[in-house]
Design an enzyme around this catalytic site. Sequence first.
Site, PDB file in Angstrom:
ATOM      1  CD  GLU B 191     123.173 -13.325 -12.393  1.00 15.14           C
ATOM      2  OE1 GLU B 191     122.774 -14.569 -12.942  1.00 15.14           O
ATOM      3  OE2 GLU B 191     124.329 -12.913 -12.669  1.00 15.14           O
ATOM      4  CG  ASN B 257     127.233 -12.231 -14.076  1.00 19.88           C
ATOM      5  OD1 ASN B 257     126.460 -13.077 -14.842  1.00 19.88           O
ATOM      6  ND2 ASN B 257     127.588 -12.983 -12.535  1.00 19.88           N
ATOM      7  CG  ASP B 300     124.628  -9.468 -14.372  1.00 21.87           C
ATOM      8  OD1 ASP B 300     124.905 -10.556 -15.044  1.00 21.87           O
ATOM      9  OD2 ASP B 300     122.946  -9.206 -13.975  1.00 21.87           O
TER      10      ASP B 300
END
Lengths: 270, 529
Positions: B191, B257, B300
């Site tokens: 992220e 992800n 995700d």
Amino acid sequence: MAFPQWLKPVLALLAIAPGSCFAQALTNPFAGNAQAVADGSKIFAQSCAPCHGRDGTGGQGQAEGMRPPDLTRGVFKAGRQDSDLFRVVSQGVRGTEMPSFAALGNDQIWRVLTFVRSLSTVAPVLAGDPAAGETLFWGKGNCGSCHQVGTKGTRLGPDLTRGGRRSNVKSLRESIVDPNADITPGFAIITVETREHQKISGLERWLDNFSARLIDQSGNERTYLRDDVISIDREMRSTMPDNYGKMFSATDVDNLVAYIQKIRREANSQ
Amino acid sequence: MKKLSWILLTATLAAQAQVPAPVTTQTLTNAQQDPNSWLSYGKNYYGWRYSPLTQITAANVAQLAPAWILPTGVPGNNETTPLVYGDMMYLTGPSNNAWAVDLLTGKKVWSYSDYVPSGLGLCCGTVNRGFAMLGDRLFKVNIQSTLVSLEAKSGKVLWETTIDDYKKGYSNTAAPLIIKDMVVVGTAGAEWGIRGYIDAYDAATGKRRWRFYTVPTAGEAGIETWGGNSYKTGGGSTWITGTYDPELNLIYWGIGNPGPDMDGSVRKGDNLYTCAIVAIDADTGKLKWYFQMTPHDVHDWDAVADPVLVEAMVKGVKVKAVAQANRNGFYYLLDRTTGKFITAKAYTKVNWADGIGADGRPILIAGREPTPEGNMTCPGLGGGHNWSATAYSPKTGLYYFGATDGCQMFNVEKMEYVEGNQYQAGDAVAVPKEPTSGSVNAVDPSTGTLKWKHTLMSNPSGLLATAGGLVFTGDSDGYMMALDGLTGKVLWHYQTGAAIRSPAISYTFHGKQYIAMVSGQNLLAFKLP
């Protein structure tokens, strides 16, 4: 209390150290500054949204098994002063997933806090009359039979002492005319079917994998174990009547919204 | 005199017999034959989380009661898998803490703690998922992207190696995996626009042996699956411990992800090796094969869940396979020698794909990408089954995993990458009036057929299966529970007083079987009266 001359520079430093036991109440240098709100929203999107959601209401953190608080209510567990919020962001909250964001620096922290404050700032309802709303709330509307404001009313529904969960006009209107649209967590309806096939419905106090507690229509609270009953079901329906949109005129609704916003505004200023 | 010396030597050896032999590669390879200990994250190299102990059964589990409770004093989500060896338990906690615990009394023998710096990029707190052990040493990662080796008997730091720069969004949470004389670790941070990898370090010195990047760079195979320079911030974190097949000498590891999470428009292509399981040569760190569950993911849906190694029956033939309940809502079975797709089956509500094709690629349903206004997709951001530990019982022949059943609204927004800043470009929120629920699921690993599903209020913590025919788990309301492994019926529960985020383990001490689990900041050990 007098301090030695040599200690004064040290105390001065401690006084501005966030979280220090000597810390004075800090105030946000950007309070109400529109540019700081805009800057803060960008910092929020980068640093805070992953847990608190882009709109500050909780967001995806819940999906990751965390419990990010709703920042739009204007009610903060850490305290209501600017210095309390500054401490939380700069030091984090021990025992939670909230880390320290000291690396942002003081300027950026204050800007993001300006944005967070803006999330719960009450926009004026030009059409509403809070005094008329108050009369309606405690009179014909009978809202106090379920809602509490300070020491008045009953706490069957969400407590409105600080103005409730949402502050914007659209959400407040919706909560009056369409209460099922967005049910406040913990205020669904629980129905228990006993082994005698008696069905008891009431307001949810809690519901977990092994038990439930509800407030029945007489105001009595009872806990049930799943093992002792046939079923326990939760219905995502509000106990609030959904016909206030027909009972009240548009002016009545505006007046109620104005009253609830006034409650929040006064609570925030305390 | 000679006789006296012999007696003294024998007495010394007898005294030392209390101290277990140093853990070797062989000990770890044969971990399943040692019912008394718990020596690695997944109990054995195959990631089974299956205890062969049989004292606690469906018939007597109702009598299970706490033997002792240890308050660690460290708050925060504790997601650890404790290790047990000899008469000690080794436990990590949040915020760079760890302890050794005396199994007789449940008291701390030593404590370890390290400073947590400011400026970390963390999605989910300062969590840690456990130790690894080799020789007389323990190994754990710290949140600020370091790997530390401790002396097991004292907790003394033997070496600490910096894995990466936490100021760029790298952090570490997964328990290491010991392979031969190496400590293998993964990283978190997708992220934050990191470029993920799996690392192997020399267990004696902390020096890095090899690194496998989960996102290729210019000139490497797979780079064609990344539009423009998007690979540079491609994510692909590796935040859950992998598994290992000693015969094939292959490490299996799930990849997270791509970055940014929700905005796929800036990274056109399949985005290898994100949302895939990779098989890596343990000696060289070179890729042997990969299988990507979710090409070009925008939800995700990490593929980080334990890649559990099972022997499957495929068209009447035994196949060395790897199983995973993937976050995208499908259960997958692959040939672990070749990476060839065998089967996949939805285990929860799925509205983004109309099944998985014969080639293993999802048959996409159009219009499920995140939008600025929010687009409802099932499962939600956390899956399906997310990361929590899964279990496989060779006794019941079933593969067990927890899940979240439901949907979320996925949003997307434009976001510029800034080093060290969050780079997600969207998020997911609850669907109004549609609460999600959780479940414990049991499937036949060979076919993916659901054998039972026990519905819960929310997704459970990790699982433990035992030869006593039980499956243990916990929930966020603090209930620890035991389910019948064949039916899913709850046979026992205990209110521990705090949310449970970690899986249980089982071991023996003084001839008694114990079940241990962390709840909130407390470590609890249970046994029969």
